[in-house]
Scaffold this active site. Structure first.
Site, PDB file in Angstrom:
ATOM      1  N   ASP A 146       9.541  -1.752  -1.331  1.00  0.00           N
ATOM      2  CA  ASP A 146       9.491  -3.051  -2.005  1.00  0.00           C
ATOM      3  C   ASP A 146       8.830  -2.871  -3.372  1.00  0.00           C
ATOM      4  OD1 ASP A 146       6.902  -2.638  -1.152  1.00  0.00           O
ATOM      5  OD2 ASP A 146       6.530  -4.729  -0.647  1.00  0.00           O
ATOM      6  N   ASP A 164       5.956  -3.242  -4.730  1.00  0.00           N
ATOM      7  CA  ASP A 164       4.684  -2.534  -4.964  1.00  0.00           C
ATOM      8  C   ASP A 164       4.539  -1.289  -4.092  1.00  0.00           C
ATOM      9  OD1 ASP A 164       4.128  -3.844  -2.543  1.00  0.00           O
ATOM     10  OD2 ASP A 164       2.000  -4.024  -3.016  1.00  0.00           O
ATOM     11  N   ASP A 217       4.421  -0.693  -0.796  1.00  0.00           N
ATOM     12  CA  ASP A 217       3.620  -0.565   0.433  1.00  0.00           C
ATOM     13  C   ASP A 217       4.429  -0.799   1.705  1.00  0.00           C
ATOM     14  OD1 ASP A 217       3.885  -3.305   0.327  1.00  0.00           O
ATOM     15  OD2 ASP A 217       1.745  -3.753   0.504  1.00  0.00           O
ATOM     16  N   SER A 266       3.807  -8.008  -4.706  1.00  0.00           N
ATOM     17  CA  SER A 266       4.514  -7.273  -3.661  1.00  0.00           C
ATOM     18  C   SER A 266       6.026  -7.508  -3.680  1.00  0.00           C
ATOM     19  CB  SER A 266       3.904  -7.627  -2.301  1.00  0.00           C
ATOM     20  OG  SER A 266       4.356  -6.755  -1.301  1.00  0.00           O
TER      21      SER A 266
END
Length: 458
Positions: A247, A249, A251, A108
């Site tokens: 960010d 990833d 999400d 992430s």
């Protein structure tokens, strides 16, 4: 039963240190494969369960993907591989392709030297605790490779970005577009680098894309939602109307106004909720977390929108939304869940819901947020050397009670242990900055003192 490897958001750690190693990922792939095979999917006799593997742009993603793929194949599960793909894209494709599970190799918003993995069910939501426990139990058994006739096949998925781009666009009203707006999109050198800018461009915006050149090492580095100052500067430099930062990833999302003001997950959820309420389509209320600013809670109360707090973590926000049968939830860090649009937090889709509110009302951020004045928050991380049970410490309790009385209804105190480090987080919120500074320091000092005393006492 306590889980050994899975945290609130899958498994995460430093690459090369257990469990983020090729050996563990091989075993993990096999264990997940065995659990999938044991489930009743009602597949045709000649069909096997299929799992999609997605990843972000970290250099270690390819190494871990190969190990995971080998584990799935050895168990007898078919695998679909994709290039770098945002976490929510994997959740969407699992549902769209009617397959049994999805895996995302990502850490992430963490730096490149960390990595991790999270899984999605066939419905595109995070795995339930019961299934994670089954996987952990399976990890205790040795790998027994399936007979050659039963080994899983591996194929590469085609046009995965294109499918996801169309899905994102479908969440924005057909009769509206983004023409006439200049938008800076910060892709965090992460999984959204081939997606986020295209979505905004295809909806008609004049797009300036930044940090869309991943090299395996620069993911989240001084860019994206965790380093919002970069986007603020770019919005002002380009004279843009808005900025959007995701960010690594994809999400979570933060947004910036043309004046360079940052709007976090709390603010964005407030804008979406207010717009939906005005249009009569807000179903139920809004879920925030323990970190949601008190001013936002009070603003929701004033306009008659029910509000509930979940523990920190998008999994808990999601669970509370399902329990209440509500559709909108958010964390101030930028995880926003619009359950009527997607099963999980999605940076692009959340940004589109905000842009819809702005376009539909003809108003700007400042207009939509004029009735919310955020309370100052003071956050102090107190390092402790060992497990200190602050919740049952009398001196800490007395100090906290004194602070709560002093702050009254216009203040809030939150003490919570970090899930990943030996820290206790002290958060004090209120109208008077000097008062909250005083009480935050006093509570933090008391915790430090008591933690040391408890160590000496042992």
């Amino acid at each position: 039963m306590k889980k050994k490897y899975f945290g609130t958001d899958g498994i995460r750690g430093k690459v090369g240190e257990f469990p983020i190693t090729p050996e563990f990922f091989l075993r993990l792939g096999y264990a997940v494969g065995k659990v999938l095979l044991a489930s009743d999917w009602k597949l045709a006799a000649d069909k096997r369960p299929t799992i999609l593997i997605g990843k972000d742009t970290r250099i270690s993603g390819y190494m871990l993907e190969s190990a995971l793929e080998a584990g799935f194949s050895a168990a007898g599960v078919d695998v679909l591989l994709s290039g770098p793909l945002p976490t929510p894209a994997v959740a969407y494709l699992v549902r769209a392709l009617r397959i049994q599970a999805g895996a995302v190799i990502s850490a992430s918003h963490n730096p490149f030297y960390d990595n991790g993995i999270k899984f999605f069910s066939s419905e595109g939501s995070k795995l339930p605790d019961s299934m994670e426990l089954q996987i952990e139990a399976e990890l205790d058994f040795p790998i027994e490779t399936a007979p050659s006739i039963k080994l899983g096949r591996v194929q590469r998925l085609k046009d995965e970005e294109g499918r996801y781009i169309e899905f994102c666009k479908s969440t924005f009203p057909n009769q509206l577009d983004l023409r006439g707006w200049k938008i800076v999109v910060d892709c965090a050198n992460g999984a959204d680098y081939q997606v986020a800018g295209h979505v905004m461009h295809e909806l008609g915006a004049d797009v300036v894309t930044i940090h869309a050149n991943p090299d395996g090492f620069n993911i989240n580095h001084e860019c994206g939602a965790t380093h919002i100052m970069t986007l603020q500067g770019a919005v002002l430099q380009h004279g843009a109307d808005f900025g959007i930062a995701v960010d690594g990833d994809g999400d979570r999302v933060l947004m910036v106004s043309g004046e360079g003001v940052v709007y976090d997950g709390d603010s964005l959820a407030y804008i979406i909720a207010k717009h939906r309420q005005q249009r009569g389509v807000l179903q139920g209320g809004v879920v925030g977390t323990l970190m949601t600013n008190l001013a936002v809670e009070q603003a929701f109360e004033r306009i008659g929108i029910p509000f509930a707090r979940a523990n920190v973590g998008d999994r808990y926000v999601s669970e509370l939304l399902q329990q209440n049968d509500w559709y909108l939830g958010a964390e101030n860090s930028g995880h926003i869940i619009c359950r009527d649009k997607h099963t999980t937090g999605d940076g692009i889709i959340s940004a589109l819901q905000v842009l819809y509110a702005l376009r539909d009302t003809g108003l700007m951020f400042a207009d939509l947020m004029h009735d919310v004045t955020f309370f100052p928050q003071r956050l102090i991380n107190v390092k402790i050397s060992r497990d200190f049970d602050f919740q049952n410490d009398q001196a800490v309790e007395i100090c906290k009670n004194e602070a709560e009385q002093a702050l009254g209804n216009d203040g809030r105190i939150l003490l919570r242990a970090s899930g990943t480090e030996p820290l206790i987080r002290v958060m004090v919120e209120g109208k008077d900055p000097q008062q909250i500074e005083y009480w935050a320091e006093k509570i933090a000092g008391t915790i430090q003192q008591q933690a040391v005393a408890s160590t000496v006492g042992h």
